[in-house]
Design an enzyme around this catalytic site. Structure first.
Site, short mmCIF file in Angstrom:
data_model
loop_
_atom_site.label_atom_id
_atom_site.label_comp_id
_atom_site.label_asym_id
_atom_site.label_seq_id
_atom_site.Cartn_x
_atom_site.Cartn_y
_atom_site.Cartn_z
N GLY A 11 0.78 -1.24 0.00
CA GLY A 11 0.00 0.00 0.00
C GLY A 11 0.81 1.28 0.00
N ASN A 13 1.43 3.07 -2.62
CA ASN A 13 0.69 4.01 -3.47
C ASN A 13 -0.51 4.59 -2.73
OD1 ASN A 13 1.59 4.43 -6.41
ND2 ASN A 13 1.97 2.24 -6.06
N ARG A 65 -16.14 -15.33 -10.10
CA ARG A 65 -15.51 -14.00 -10.11
C ARG A 65 -16.55 -12.89 -10.00
NH1 ARG A 65 -10.27 -13.10 -12.03
NH2 ARG A 65 -9.21 -15.01 -12.64
N ARG A 91 -6.32 -8.60 -8.53
CA ARG A 91 -7.39 -9.39 -9.13
C ARG A 91 -7.84 -8.72 -10.42
NH1 ARG A 91 -7.28 -14.11 -7.59
NH2 ARG A 91 -9.39 -14.42 -8.38
N LEU A 93 -10.72 -7.57 -12.74
CA LEU A 93 -12.13 -7.24 -12.54
C LEU A 93 -12.93 -7.60 -13.79
CD1 LEU A 93 -11.53 -3.80 -10.85
CD2 LEU A 93 -12.38 -5.87 -9.73
N HIS A 109 0.27 1.01 -13.13
CA HIS A 109 1.06 -0.17 -13.54
C HIS A 109 2.54 0.24 -13.62
CE1 HIS A 109 1.86 -4.01 -15.42
NE2 HIS A 109 2.61 -3.36 -16.31
N ASP A 141 -10.05 -1.64 -18.37
CA ASP A 141 -11.06 -2.36 -19.13
C ASP A 141 -10.96 -3.84 -18.78
OD1 ASP A 141 -8.92 -3.34 -20.53
OD2 ASP A 141 -9.31 -2.18 -22.36
C1 GRF Z 1 2.89 -0.97 -7.64
O1 GRF Z 1 4.12 -1.18 -8.26
C2 GRF Z 1 1.80 -0.76 -8.65
O2 GRF Z 1 2.26 -0.14 -9.81
C3 GRF Z 1 1.38 -2.16 -8.96
O3 GRF Z 1 1.44 -2.84 -7.74
C4 GRF Z 1 2.41 -2.21 -6.91
C5 GRF Z 1 1.71 -1.86 -5.63
O4 GRF Z 1 2.63 -1.40 -4.67
N1 GRF Z 1 0.08 -2.19 -9.58
P1 GRF Z 1 2.10 -0.75 -3.34
O5 GRF Z 1 1.22 -1.79 -2.64
O6 GRF Z 1 1.33 0.48 -3.66
O7 GRF Z 1 3.33 -0.47 -2.54
#
Ligand code: GRF
Length: 214
Positions: A11, A13, A65, A91, A93, A109, A141
């Site tokens: 987490g 981000n 799902r 996951r 979606l 990403h 998407d």
């Molecule tokens: C990040 O590298 C993000 O780009 C990818 O998963 C990772 C999540 O990292 N989708 P964090 O849990 O936010 O540290």
């Protein structure tokens, strides 16, 4: 605009989004709930510390799902969410989820899509020998990391780097790019025209604006 964040991991981000709020860097976007499919993950802990409501739903408890996706939608709707930000949510979606939030689900990403979609994107990039990689925020998407690109940031792959160095360099850019994108969406500055996404009022004058599209 009420934002729901979905995560599965540490987490960082999510933390960047939480920290951006009080600095005014999310504009009118406000994180109202954080959901995870993994119990006790770092993202849930970070949300709890920040006083943000959380929910946890394991995909393993659902036969289909779509059933899992409906449960997520119910939780997010209960909190009045208008924008869903995936932040390390592991996951895929289905339309059962995506149709509930049309063009209102975004993901970050750790590669310059459409290169290196899917898991271990940083390793894919490092192993391929590219000189530049980065991160992408895109609308979600039904494919894997295939939705329209909203913004990207570029980082170099330097001589002497290992995979971890590249991962951390990308992650630092993720933490800058994601709040800026949520802000732009919440301010109504983002529009989609097929594959092409327009972001009005992109700030200019940043030292590295050449390498960041937002
Ligand atoms: C990040 O590298 C993000 O780009 C990818 O998963 C990772 C999540 O990292 N989708 P964090 O849990 O936010 O540290």
């Amino acid at each position: 605009m009420k934002v729901g964040v979905l995560a599965s991991g540490s987490g960082t981000n999510l933390q960047a989004l939480i920290d951006a709020g009080p600095r005014g860097e999310l504009g009118p976007a406000r994180i109202v709930v954080v959901g995870a499919n993994v119990a006790d993950c770092g993202a849930l802990e970070r949300a709890g510390k920040a006083g943000i409501p959380t929910f946890q739903r394991s995909h393993r408890d659902f036969a289909q799902r779509e059933d899992f996706d409906h449960a997520l939608v119910d939780e997010l709707r209960r909190h009045g969410v208008g924008l869903v930000a995936l932040a390390g949510f592991m996951r895929i979606l289905t339309p059962a989820f995506l149709d509930a939030f049309p063009r209102r689900v975004v993901n970050i990403h750790p590669a310059l899509l459409p290169s290196f979609p899917g898991v271990h994107a940083q390793k894919q990039a490092f192993d391929s020998g590219v000189r530049f990689s980065g991160c992408t925020v895109h609308f979600v998407d039904a494919g894997t990391d295939t939705g329209p690109v909203i913004a990207q940031a570029v980082v170099p792959v330097l001589d002497g780097d290992d995979e971890e160095a590249v991962r951390l360099r990308i992650l630092a850019e993720e933490h800058r790019l994601y709040p800026a994108v949520l802000r732009a969406i919440a301010e109504g500055r983002v529009s989609v025209d097929g594959r092409r996404v327009h972001v009005r009022g992109t700030p200019v004058g940043l030292a590295d604006a050449r390498l960041r599209s937002l």
